[in-house]
Design a protein around this motif. Sequence first.
Motif, PDB file in Angstrom:
ATOM      1  N   THR A 191      34.452  63.424  33.756  1.00 35.17           N
ATOM      2  CA  THR A 191      34.176  63.184  35.146  1.00 35.17           C
ATOM      3  C   THR A 191      33.062  64.485  35.590  1.00 35.17           C
ATOM      4  N   GLU A 192      33.235  65.376  34.942  1.00 32.42           N
ATOM      5  CA  GLU A 192      31.897  66.422  35.417  1.00 32.42           C
ATOM      6  C   GLU A 192      30.677  65.761  35.196  1.00 32.42           C
ATOM      7  N   HIS A 193      30.387  65.046  34.208  1.00 29.05           N
ATOM      8  CA  HIS A 193      29.140  64.517  33.592  1.00 29.05           C
ATOM      9  C   HIS A 193      28.996  63.243  34.349  1.00 29.05           C
ATOM     10  N   MET A 194      30.055  62.669  34.790  1.00 30.24           N
ATOM     11  CA  MET A 194      29.857  61.349  35.834  1.00 30.24           C
ATOM     12  C   MET A 194      29.282  61.763  37.068  1.00 30.24           C
ATOM     13  N   THR A 195      29.674  63.015  37.510  1.00 30.62           N
ATOM     14  CA  THR A 195      29.381  63.343  38.669  1.00 30.62           C
ATOM     15  C   THR A 195      27.893  63.770  38.676  1.00 30.62           C
ATOM     16  N   GLU A 196      27.314  64.270  37.906  1.00 33.40           N
ATOM     17  CA  GLU A 196      26.000  64.651  37.603  1.00 33.40           C
ATOM     18  C   GLU A 196      25.301  63.272  37.648  1.00 33.40           C
ATOM     19  N   GLU A 197      25.584  62.355  36.902  1.00 29.15           N
ATOM     20  CA  GLU A 197      24.932  61.082  36.927  1.00 29.15           C
ATOM     21  C   GLU A 197      24.811  60.291  38.114  1.00 29.15           C
ATOM     22  N   ALA A 198      26.023  60.369  38.917  1.00 25.66           N
ATOM     23  CA  ALA A 198      26.273  59.776  40.188  1.00 25.66           C
ATOM     24  C   ALA A 198      25.028  60.259  41.209  1.00 25.66           C
ATOM     25  N   VAL A 199      24.938  61.619  41.072  1.00 27.36           N
ATOM     26  CA  VAL A 199      24.041  62.216  42.004  1.00 27.36           C
ATOM     27  C   VAL A 199      22.753  62.019  41.654  1.00 27.36           C
ATOM     28  N   LYS A 200      22.130  61.734  40.296  1.00 25.88           N
ATOM     29  CA  LYS A 200      21.008  61.257  39.746  1.00 25.88           C
ATOM     30  C   LYS A 200      20.653  60.030  40.519  1.00 25.88           C
ATOM     31  N   LEU A 201      21.783  59.092  40.336  1.00 26.23           N
ATOM     32  CA  LEU A 201      21.637  57.729  40.977  1.00 26.23           C
ATOM     33  C   LEU A 201      21.304  57.606  42.258  1.00 26.23           C
ATOM     34  N   ILE A 202      22.140  58.225  43.045  1.00 27.91           N
ATOM     35  CA  ILE A 202      21.794  58.422  44.375  1.00 27.91           C
ATOM     36  C   ILE A 202      20.263  59.026  44.820  1.00 27.91           C
ATOM     37  N   ASN A 203      20.168  59.789  44.156  1.00 23.08           N
ATOM     38  CA  ASN A 203      18.622  60.546  44.355  1.00 23.08           C
ATOM     39  C   ASN A 203      17.629  59.498  43.908  1.00 23.08           C
ATOM     40  N   LEU A 204      17.632  58.754  43.212  1.00 22.14           N
ATOM     41  CA  LEU A 204      16.986  57.481  42.510  1.00 22.14           C
ATOM     42  C   LEU A 204      17.149  56.362  43.861  1.00 22.14           C
ATOM     43  N   ALA A 205      18.025  56.180  44.336  1.00 22.32           N
ATOM     44  CA  ALA A 205      18.107  54.883  45.249  1.00 22.32           C
ATOM     45  C   ALA A 205      17.670  55.556  46.589  1.00 22.32           C
ATOM     46  N   GLU A 206      17.644  56.697  46.906  1.00 20.14           N
ATOM     47  CA  GLU A 206      17.304  57.078  48.178  1.00 20.14           C
ATOM     48  C   GLU A 206      15.990  56.514  48.644  1.00 20.14           C
ATOM     49  N   PRO A 207      14.749  57.000  48.024  1.00 20.20           N
ATOM     50  CA  PRO A 207      13.492  56.438  48.288  1.00 20.20           C
ATOM     51  C   PRO A 207      13.247  54.911  48.339  1.00 20.20           C
ATOM     52  N   LEU A 208      14.023  54.409  47.623  1.00 16.88           N
ATOM     53  CA  LEU A 208      14.011  52.935  47.585  1.00 16.88           C
ATOM     54  C   LEU A 208      14.669  52.063  48.665  1.00 16.88           C
ATOM     55  N   LEU A 209      15.722  52.777  49.338  1.00 14.68           N
ATOM     56  CA  LEU A 209      16.723  52.400  50.421  1.00 14.68           C
ATOM     57  C   LEU A 209      16.432  52.925  51.606  1.00 14.68           C
ATOM     58  N   SER A 210      15.550  54.123  51.889  1.00 13.14           N
ATOM     59  CA  SER A 210      15.598  54.867  52.861  1.00 13.14           C
ATOM     60  C   SER A 210      15.301  54.161  54.203  1.00 13.14           C
ATOM     61  N   LYS A 211      14.649  53.039  54.170  1.00 12.82           N
ATOM     62  CA  LYS A 211      14.284  51.981  55.282  1.00 12.82           C
ATOM     63  C   LYS A 211      15.715  51.562  55.630  1.00 12.82           C
TER      64      LYS A 211
END
Length: 124
Positions: free
Chosen positions: A31-51
């Motif tokens: 789960t610790e690794h999944m947490t790291e990967e989830a944060v990476k996905l959120i960081n990738l999605a933010e610029p795409l969905l910021s509007k």
Amino acid sequence: MAENKVVHAAQRAAFSVAIDAAIKAVRGKGTEHMTEEAVKLINLAEPLLSKRYKASAFDAARKFVQDPNGKWMEYAYRAINEIDPHILKMNVLNLGYEGMFSGYNYVMELRKKIRLQHALDPVV
């Protein structure tokens, strides 16, 4: 949908590849690794969905996934590890891409169309 079928197919294919990579990156690694990967996905999605979403929504999502021992992260981890990867992928594609991404765009198109239609209606 009014969206171009080729664009839709290309976006869905890209989303599919991303889901495969995410499942592969997390499956069986804790789960610790999944947490790291989830944060990476959120960081990738933010610029795409910021509007579409406020920065506070992304901050809340990061906070939510940063507890590897939280019940929802444990639930997600079990789902990723216990559900057949193809079934998991198809569910994420249908709910995530079709429902939340493509569906949202379609609803916004309809709202614009209805507003325009009402603006053009003669006043009775």
